[in-house]
Design an enzyme around this catalytic site. Structure first.
Site, PDB file in Angstrom:
ATOM      1  N   ASN A 426      -1.391 -10.165  -9.119  1.00 30.66           N
ATOM      2  CA  ASN A 426      -2.415 -10.387  -8.100  1.00 30.66           C
ATOM      3  C   ASN A 426      -2.275  -9.371  -6.975  1.00 30.66           C
ATOM      4  O   ASN A 426      -1.513  -8.410  -7.076  1.00 30.66           O
ATOM      5  CB  ASN A 426      -2.292 -11.813  -7.549  1.00 30.66           C
ATOM      6  CG  ASN A 426      -1.021 -11.980  -6.735  1.00 30.66           C
ATOM      7  OD1 ASN A 426       0.044 -11.509  -7.134  1.00 30.66           O
ATOM      8  ND2 ASN A 426      -1.113 -12.631  -5.593  1.00 30.66           N
ATOM      9  N   CYS A 428      -0.700  -9.450  -4.191  1.00 25.31           N
ATOM     10  CA  CYS A 428       0.633  -9.317  -3.587  1.00 25.31           C
ATOM     11  C   CYS A 428       1.750  -9.246  -4.625  1.00 25.31           C
ATOM     12  O   CYS A 428       2.927  -9.327  -4.274  1.00 25.31           O
ATOM     13  CB  CYS A 428       0.892 -10.462  -2.612  1.00 25.31           C
ATOM     14  SG  CYS A 428      -0.337 -10.584  -1.312  1.00 25.31           S
ATOM     15  N   GLU A 430       3.010 -11.260  -6.814  1.00 27.41           N
ATOM     16  CA  GLU A 430       3.918 -12.368  -7.108  1.00 27.41           C
ATOM     17  C   GLU A 430       3.346 -13.327  -8.145  1.00 27.41           C
ATOM     18  O   GLU A 430       4.093 -14.109  -8.730  1.00 27.41           O
ATOM     19  CB  GLU A 430       4.288 -13.131  -5.820  1.00 27.41           C
ATOM     20  CG  GLU A 430       3.343 -14.234  -5.396  1.00 27.41           C
ATOM     21  CD  GLU A 430       2.148 -13.730  -4.606  1.00 27.41           C
ATOM     22  OE1 GLU A 430       1.441 -14.540  -3.993  1.00 27.41           O
ATOM     23  OE2 GLU A 430       1.915 -12.505  -4.613  1.00 27.41           O
TER      24      GLU A 430
END
Length: 869
Positions: A426, A428, A430
């Protein structure tokens, strides 16, 4: 001079009245440090005739915020004044606030424009006495000033431009938005959130209880097709998601490269970059809910794609504008084969997906087999692997991107193996979930405030960590996030389809650095590394236990059968590691095989950039970046000192203006002060002073309990090709899924500090401490009931198994041998390959092991992200 009261009356400005109010709000603070008269004097100096009481309170709060560098209690006082001011301007009764928000008429249109859904409004009206009496408004005063200003700026709902909610109203609205008419669960969630044990993610805080409650943070989208229809259908999906505050991760491996044949028009493709610029402009145009924060897309590409060189440079500040997309975030989805080829200084072949189909559909041995077959068939263009690696590192030093996520690790160590090949993460880096043209992966996030579980004994002599309470709270959050899946508004049907089938959730953390400082554990200490393992084992066990209990009540998620968990294989098993030994895993494993899980995935520590500001903690699991930094709010910029350090220096008697100026000159570091005890120097190291090898080791230690991934930033003061290469290869060999989110570098040259008197700053080193040592609680490690019963055997066995199960290969490659005994920031690099490079002159320049600090290639370095810090 006179002040205008809230009811319009004029009243003379009274020094004593202001002092009395400041004193009244200073309850519980250090009376020897808070000087109400001094605060009042500063306030009076900024007052003008006709000032309103609201403006006077704002001035008082800002005055105290500026005095935070004198003592941390001033930050608390600033928050109390600001929140007291808000309380005077807003309606107290929760049900009345909900009614006003629900019945709002837009003055511009004259039409009913409710900010609260009919369902939540009706629930509140039916239970208003219970809900009104449950709210504890004093808990608003626990927020820091900057935490409150963050809430005020973006989170609290407004009527006609004025804040209508109090922080406690927001928390109750979120609890109702998640649990609806289940009032018992509403009150439990309200109490735990208002006591700051955890927080839900920003979209949940924004949208819970509203007519369109889109509470999910992360969406993973597949490019639907390599066609005009497919590209623009995907673009619309990204826009619809971004409109409702979702962050987007999009994989674009299937889009043909520049110069590829287009059968429909008998023409050739313009490649990725023109398409990427269309997505860039969409991200700029579609902000997340009325400028609460800008839209954000990350694009994932595998390094075999023929347009890869242009892709990694899209955020550079120089070069032709038509090949830049600076509002998007490039990310690499890296197969192990690429890392092996770079390590061996071997060849690397670039393909167009139209000429080499299916490479993004396979991983591991299948990928290697297909890739090498396409190479033998001559379907692509072969270059030196290190030439591409060099381009990647050059882009990372200038822009912090592209992100590095390892495709094979993500697919090899996931509970969604039975769904298909995972093709992206995604925004970020994670969230690691399966997505396809008809399934857009979704994840709902929440983060646990780790400092909330630090407990100090009654006599103040010892401190410990409450794992039992942490386990209990993590289970509550699991129930909450599971409920969000059912009550969420989905902006596109593909998202609902995926989330209802697989039901992934993501628990993260914030304030790990704060926890260490409260317990007096240096970040690099063995005790800190042990606590890191214990915390994440506890949370992982709690989430699985709660999900298994939910499965017994509500049924397992629909694609559970065939997953690793259905066979009793948990995340640490996929790493060939054994858990630390805090909890009873064997009983839980049997229960999962028997009853299933309600959620396919549960753990993904995220950056917590905004929500950690609300609670006043350091971001996620990172060390502090500085012991002194600036916080910007609408009224100006404030200097903030690490409150734990500030309290220590005040108690030592060496904090004054010279120390403050010294910290500014040293970018928040205390390492050069001879009069500061070594114990404090170790405790308050910034991330720039901590070995990146330790950061990566701790990431690998916790990764065996993280069934998705985590947003791991890497930090280098003076990046060189050799250092970055060492870091990336060390992380890859440790088995990390996310090798790097951002590469953080310090400014190449410090700005001239016009406000600093260097002579005054130099005096900081001459102060003599007034006490020989600080009276602080000593950390006493504690386990759980289960671990205490089997303490000796469990801990010994865990220690042995962790050594045996290290995912680092035993063979000594040029990279791993260089990494075995050095800190990653040291100027020691992997050995240069011995074979002679027989390539053109461009290839010879690509020395990925060079230890020279990388110079900026931008024609105007002041515009470069790295040079400007």
């Amino acid at each position: 001079m006179y002040v205008i009261k809230r009811d319009g009356r004029k009243e003379p400005v009274q020094f004593d009245k202001i002092t009395s109010r400041i004193t009244r709000l200073s309850y519980g603070l250090d009376p020897n440090r808070i000087d109400a008269v001094k605060v009042t004097q500063r306030i009076i100096s900024g007052v003008y005739s006709g000032v309103t009481t609201v403006e006077l309170d704002n001035l008082a709060a800002e005055t105290c915020a500026y005095m935070t560098t004198v003592h941390p209690d001033y930050a608390t006082l600033a928050a109390r004044i600001a929140i007291s001011n808000l309380h005077k301007q807003t309606t107290k009764q929760f049900s009345k606030v909900i009614e006003d928000l629900h019945d709002w008429i837009n003055p511009a249109t004259g039409k009913h424009a409710p900010m609260i859904s009919d369902e939540i409004y009706n629930i509140v009206m039916e239970n208003k006495d219970t809900l009104n009496s449950a709210i504890v408004y004093d808990r608003d005063f626990q927020y820091t000033y900057f935490g409150f200003k963050t809430l005020e700026r973006s989170y609290l709902l407004r009527l006609n431009g004025e804040v209508a909610e109090r922080p406690q109203h927001l928390v109750m609205r979120v609890a109702l938005g998640i649990h609806g008419s289940d009032i018992e669960s509403v009150l439990k969630t309200y109490n735990l959130m208002s006591l700051r044990y955890f927080t839900h993610a920003s979209p949940t805080l924004f949208n819970a209880g509203t007519p369109h409650p889109q509470m999910s943070s992360c969406f993973l989208i597949a490019m639907k097709d390599d066609s005009i229809e497919g590209i623009y259908d995907t673009l619309k999906e990204c826009a619809m998601i971004s409109k409702t505050a979702g962050g987007v991760g999009l994989h674009i491996n299937n889009i043909r490269s520049t110069g590829s044949y287009i059968a429909g028009t008998n023409g050739t493709s313009n490649g990725l970059i023109p398409m990427i610029r269309v997505f860039n402009n969409t991200a700029r145009y579609v902000d997340q809910g009325g400028n609460k924060r800008p839209g954000a897309f990350a694009l994932f590409l595998e390094p075999w794609h023929a347009d890869i060189f242009d892709f990694v440079d899209i955020r550079k500040t120089h070069g032709k504008e038509e090949i830049r997309a600076r509002d998007l975030f490039p990310a690499l989805w890296i197969p192990d084969l690429f890392m092996k080829r770079v390590q061996e200084d071997g060849p690397w072949t670039l393909f167009s997906p139209s000429a080499a189909p299916g490479l993004d559909d396979v991983w591991g041995d299948e990928f290697e087999e297909l890739y090498t077959r396409y190479e033998r068939e001559g379907r692509g263009k072969t270059i030196k692997a290190q030439k591409l690696w060099y381009a990647i590192l050059q882009a990372q030093t200038e822009t912090g991107t592209p992100f590095m996520v390892y495709k094979d690790a993500c697919n090899r160590k996931t509970n969604q193996q039975n769904l298909g090949t995972i093709k992206s993460s995604n925004l970020c880096c994670e969230i690691v979930e399966y997505s396809s043209p008809d399934e857009t992966a979704v994840c709902n996030l929440a983060s646990i405030a780790l400092p909330a579980f630090v407990e100090v004994s009654e006599d103040g002599k010892t401190a410990s960590y409450n794992f039992e309470r942490l386990h209990e709270i993590a289970k509550v959050i699991t129930h909450n996030l599971n409920r969000v899946i059912d009550r969420n508004y989905y902006p596109v049907p593909e998202a609902r389809n995926s989330n209802m089938k697989h039901r992934p959730i993501a628990l993260g953390v914030q304030g790990l650095a704060d926890t260490y400082m409260m317990l007096r554990l240096p970040f690099e200490s063995e005790e800190a590394q042990t606590l890191n393992k214990q915390i994440f084992e506890t949370i992982y066990h709690a989430t699985l236990e709660a999900s298994c209990e939910l499965a017994q009540k509500e049924g397992k998620y629909s694609t559970f059968e065939g997953s690793p968990a259905s066979k009793g294989i948990l995340q640490f098993d996929m790493w060939n590691a054994k858990p630390f030994g805090m909890w009873d895993w064997e009983t839980l494993r049997k229960d999962i095989v028997k009853h299933g899980l309600r959620n396919s995935l549960t753990m993904a520590p995220m950056p917590t950039a905004s929500t950690s500001q609300i609670l006043g903690y350091n971001e996620c699991f990172e060390p502090v970046t500085s012991n002194m930094y600036s916080r910007r709010v609408l009224s100006g910029e404030f200097q903030v000192v690490n409150p734990y350090l500030l309290r220590d220096l005040v108690d030592l008697g060496i904090w004054d203006d010279s120390m403050k100026q010294y910290l500014i000159t040293q970018n928040g570091s205390i390492q050069g002060l001879p009069n500061v005890p070594q114990e404090l120097k170790e405790l308050y190291k910034t991330v720039w002073e901590i070995s990146q090898k330790t950061i990566i080791n701790m990431a690998a230690d916790r990764a065996i309990y993280i069934d998705q991934s985590h947003s791991l930033n890497l930090f280098l003061q003076a990046p060189s090709m050799g250092k970055i290469t060492s870091m990336h290869f060390y992380g890859w060999k440790k088995g990390l899924k996310t090798g790097m989110y951002y590469l953080r570098t310090q400014a190449a040259s410090a700005a001239i500090q016009f406000t600093i008197d260097q002579e005054v700053a130099d005096q900081a080193a001459t102060h003599i401490a007034s006490v020989s040592e600080l009276d602080r609680p000593v950390y006493v490690p504690k386990g759980t009931k289960f671990s205490e019963q089997k303490a000796a055997s469990a801990l010994t066995e865990s220690s042995d198994n962790e050594k045996d199960a290290s995912p680092v290969p035993s063979e000594q490659s040029s990279v791993s041998s260089a990494m075995s005994n050095v800190k990653l920031e040291d100027s020691v690099a992997p050995a240069v390959p011995t074979e002679t490079i027989k390539e053109d002159s461009d290839e010879k320049k690509c020395d990925i092991y060079n230890e020279k600090v990388i110079a900026c290639t931008a024609p105007t370095p002041e515009a470069c992200e790295s040079c400007s810090g």
